[in-house]
Design a protein around this motif. Structure first.
Motif, PDB file in Angstrom:
ATOM      1  N   GLY A 163       0.817  -1.209   0.000  1.00 38.78           N
ATOM      2  CA  GLY A 163       0.000   0.000   0.000  1.00 38.78           C
ATOM      3  C   GLY A 163       0.854   1.263   0.000  1.00 38.78           C
ATOM      4  O   GLY A 163       0.498   2.263  -0.612  1.00 38.78           O
ATOM      5  N   PHE A 218      -6.350   1.489   4.663  1.00 38.74           N
ATOM      6  CA  PHE A 218      -5.690   0.254   4.248  1.00 38.74           C
ATOM      7  C   PHE A 218      -4.221   0.302   4.626  1.00 38.74           C
ATOM      8  O   PHE A 218      -3.651  -0.663   5.140  1.00 38.74           O
ATOM      9  N   SER A 237     -10.838  -4.533   0.671  1.00 35.96           N
ATOM     10  CA  SER A 237     -10.374  -3.150   0.842  1.00 35.96           C
ATOM     11  C   SER A 237     -11.519  -2.150   0.839  1.00 35.96           C
ATOM     12  O   SER A 237     -11.503  -1.190   1.603  1.00 35.96           O
ATOM     13  N   ASN A 238     -12.508  -2.348  -0.044  1.00 38.70           N
ATOM     14  CA  ASN A 238     -13.557  -1.338  -0.170  1.00 38.70           C
ATOM     15  C   ASN A 238     -14.749  -1.575   0.749  1.00 38.70           C
ATOM     16  O   ASN A 238     -15.487  -0.657   1.043  1.00 38.70           O
ATOM     17  N   TYR A 296      -2.819 -10.910  -1.396  1.00 34.51           N
ATOM     18  CA  TYR A 296      -1.628 -10.078  -1.122  1.00 34.51           C
ATOM     19  C   TYR A 296      -0.370 -10.902  -1.406  1.00 34.51           C
ATOM     20  O   TYR A 296       0.627 -10.421  -1.924  1.00 34.51           O
ATOM     21  N   GLN A 313      -7.243   5.042   1.413  1.00 34.96           N
ATOM     22  CA  GLN A 313      -5.820   4.680   1.400  1.00 34.96           C
ATOM     23  C   GLN A 313      -5.223   4.745   2.808  1.00 34.96           C
ATOM     24  O   GLN A 313      -4.470   3.876   3.205  1.00 34.96           O
ATOM     25  N   ASP A 365      -9.929  -8.370  -3.745  1.00 33.69           N
ATOM     26  CA  ASP A 365      -9.330  -7.092  -3.399  1.00 33.69           C
ATOM     27  C   ASP A 365     -10.412  -6.068  -3.047  1.00 33.69           C
ATOM     28  O   ASP A 365     -10.393  -5.436  -1.985  1.00 33.69           O
ATOM     29  N   ILE A 418      -7.415 -11.285   2.623  1.00 35.97           N
ATOM     30  CA  ILE A 418      -6.400 -10.347   2.122  1.00 35.97           C
ATOM     31  C   ILE A 418      -5.080 -11.078   1.904  1.00 35.97           C
ATOM     32  O   ILE A 418      -4.436 -10.940   0.873  1.00 35.97           O
TER      33      ILE A 418
END
Ligand code: PFF
Length: 453
Positions: A27, A227, A386-387, A105, A224, A382, A101
Motif C-alpha cells: 500500500g 488500508f 479493501s472497499n 496479497y 488509502q 481485493d 487479504i
C-alpha cells in the motif's frame, strides 16, 4: 477456550517496528506513489495527512486499546467486551478479512520474489523500454506454474516467521527487516535524486495541484489511509493484545502512523525522480512498478543492483504485512479454539495458499472468468476486502468502543501519566463522532461506485 500463557512483545521498539511493519506494505510503496501522482501531488499528500489524523490515528488507537484491554484475538476481544451480542460478528469479519487479504496479497508478494530473482539473474537488465518491460511482465504473470510457486514461497516465508511466535518470530524479524527496508529506501532515494533531471520528478510528486482534488480524491485518501495503516480488521487489535501494561498506546500509535506516512512519501521520492530522469511516463497507474521501474533500472549504471534492491524493498514491505495478516488468523485459532501455534500456522498457511491460487490464476488461465459484476477472482477479493470489509469493520470498531462499550471503561489504557491530556479528549471526540462518519462515507462511496461500474 485455552488458558495458555499469552506471549508479550519483548520491547517497545520491537512492538512499534512490528506494527509499523504491518502498516508499511505494498500500500505504501506500490499504491501511494501512483495514487499521489494521479491526484495532484502534494495536494493529495495534504489530504492524506488530514485523513490519517482524523480517521487513521483514532482508529489505530481504538484497536490498540481494544487489544490491550482484552488481551485477545479480534473474536475473543468482542466476546470479552460485548459478549452475548451480535457484535462478535465484527471480530469474525476481521479474521475472515485477514484470511482473504493474505490470499491475494501473497500473490503480489510472490511477484516481488520473482522480480528479485529476475534482477539478480540479469533478466530485468534487458528491459530497456516500457514496452519491452510490459511484455516481460505479461509473460511473467502468464507463467502459471511459476506464479503459483512464488505465491507458495511467499506464504512459506510468512509461515516460517509466524510459527516462531511473537517475540522470537514476528518481533525478531521485524527488528531486522524494518531497518533494512529503511536503508534500502534511502539508498534508492539518493540514487534517484543524484540523476540529471531528478528534480522534475520531485516537483511532479510534491508540487500541489489543487485543481485535481475532488470528492473522488478525498475519498481515495481516506480509503488509502485506512488500508495503509492495516485498520478495520483487527490486525492492530491482535498486535495490541500482546502489549504489556507498561507500554504507552498513544505514543506508540503516533510513532507507527508517522513511520507509515514517512515511508509512503519516501517511496514516492525513491520512484519519481528516477522515472523523470529517464524521461519515462509517470502516469502509468498500477503498472508503474512493473512496467516503468524495470525500464528505469535497465538504463542505469549498476541497474541490476538497484533493481534487486528495489524489489527486495517491496518484498520486505509485503512480508512484514503478510505476517500480521497470518497472525490475526492464528491468534483466533489458538485463543478461541485452543490449537497449538504450530498446528494453526501450518494448517491455515496451507488453506490460505490454496485460497490464493485462483487469485494467482486471475492473471493467466482465469483472466477472463468473471466472478462478480465484471471482476475476476483477484479483483473481487481485493475490492470485497479493501472497499467493503475493512471500512465496515472500522466503522463498527469505532462505534463499539465509542458508543456501545463506552470510553470510560477504557480511558485508563491511554498513557496514564501523559501530560497531553487534551490529546486524550481529542481522541475521545474523534473516535465517537468524526472517524465513524468518515469511514461510513468511504463505504457508501465505494458501494455507489461499484454499482455504477
Ligand atoms: N497495510 C498494508 C499495506 O499498506 O500494504 C496492508 C494490510 C496489512 C492491510 C495488514 C490490513 C492488514 F491487516
Amino acid at each position: 477456550m485455552s488458558e495458555q500463557k499469552r506471549e508479550q512483545w519483548g520491547s517497545k521498539v520491537g512492538f512499534v517496528l512490528a506494527a509499523a511493519g504491518s502498516a508499511i506494505g505494498l500500500g505504501n510503496i506500490w499504491k501511494f506513489p501512483y495514487v499521489t501522482g494521479e491526484n495532484g501531488g502534494a495536494a493529495f499528500v495534504l489530504i492524506y495527512l488530514i485523513s490519517v489524523v482524523l480517521l487513521g490515528l483514532p482508529i489505530m488507537i481504538a484497536e490498540l486499546v481494544i487489544g490491550r484491554h482484552t488481551e485477545k484475538d479480534p473474536v475473543g476481544a468482542f466476546k470479552a467486551m460485548l459478549g452475548g451480542t451480535g457484535w462478535v460478528i465484527i471480530g469474525y469479519m476481521g479474521v475472515l478479512s485477514g484470511f482473504f487479504i493474505l490470499s491475494f496479497y501473497s500473490v503480489i508478494g510472490g511477484w516481488t520474489l520473482g522480480y528479485i530473482v529476475n534482477s539478480i539473474t540479469g533478466l530485468t537488465s534487458s528491459l530497456k523500454d516500457v514496452g519491452t518491460a510490459k511484455v516481460a511482465f505479461n509473460e511473467f504473470t502468464h507463467d502459471t506454474v511459476m506464479v503459483v510457486l512464488y505465491h507458495f514461497l511467499f506464504i512459506a516465508a510468512c509461515v516460517f516467521i509466524v510459527i516462531r511466535g511473537i517475540k522470537n518470530g514476528i518481533e525478531k524479524w521485524s527488528k531486522v527487516l524494518m531497518p533494512l527496508l529503511f536503508i534500502i529506501i534511502i539508498v534508492l532515494i539518493v540514487r534517484g535524486l543524484s540523476m540529471d533531471g531528478a528534480i522534475d520528478g520531485v516537483a511532479f510528486f510534491l508540487k500541489p495541484d489543487f485543481s485535481k482534488i475532488n470528492t473522488d480524491s478525498v475519498l481515495s485518501a481516506l480509503g488509502q489511509s485506512f488500508f495503509s495503516l492495516s485498520l478495520g480488521m483487527g490486525a492492530i487489535i491482535t498486535y495490541g493484545s500482546y502489549l504489556s501494561r507498561e507500554d504507552k498506546i498513544l505514543h506508540s500509535a503516533i510513532y507507527i502512523v508517522i513511520l507509515d506516512t514517512v515511508i509512503a512519501i519516501m517511496a514516492g521520492l525513491a520512484i519519481f525522480p528516477a522515472v523523470f530522469a529517464m524521461g519515462l511516463n509517470p502516469n502509468s497507474g498500477p503498472g508503474l512498478i512493473y512496467h516503468v521501474i524495470p525500464a528505469v533500472f535497465a538504463n542505469m549504471a549498476y541497474g541490476g543492483v538497484f533493481a534487486t534492491l528495489f524489489f527486495m524493498l517491496l518484498f520486505i514491505a509485503a512480508l512484514t504485512s503478510g505476517i500480521s495478516l497470518l497472525e490475526v488468523v492464528v491468534a483466533y485459532i489458538t485463543d478461541e479454539k485452543g490449537w497449538s501455534r504450530k498446528k494453526a500456522v501450518l494448517i491455515f498457511g496451507t488453506v490460505i495458499f490454496l485460497l490464493g491460487v485462483p487469485s494467482a490464476l486471475s492473471f493467466n488461465v482465469m483472466e477472463n472468468i468473471t466472478v462478480f459484476v465484471g471482476n475476476n477472482f483477484f479483483d473481487f477479493m481485493d475490492k470485497l476486502t479493501s472497499n467493503f470489509m475493512l471500512p465496515i469493520g472500522g466503522f463498527f470498531i469505532a462505534i463499539a468502543l465509542g458508543w456501545k462499550y463506552g470510553l470510560d471503561k477504557t480511558m485508563h489504557e491511554l498513557d496514564p501519566d501523559t501530560r497531553i491530556i487534551s490529546l486524550k479528549e481529542l481522541w475521545a471526540f474523534t473516535i465517537k463522532f468524526v472517524s465513524p462518519i468518515l469511514v461510513l462515507l468511504v463505504f457508501i462511496f465505494n458501494f455507489i461506485r461499484q454499482i455504477g461500474d
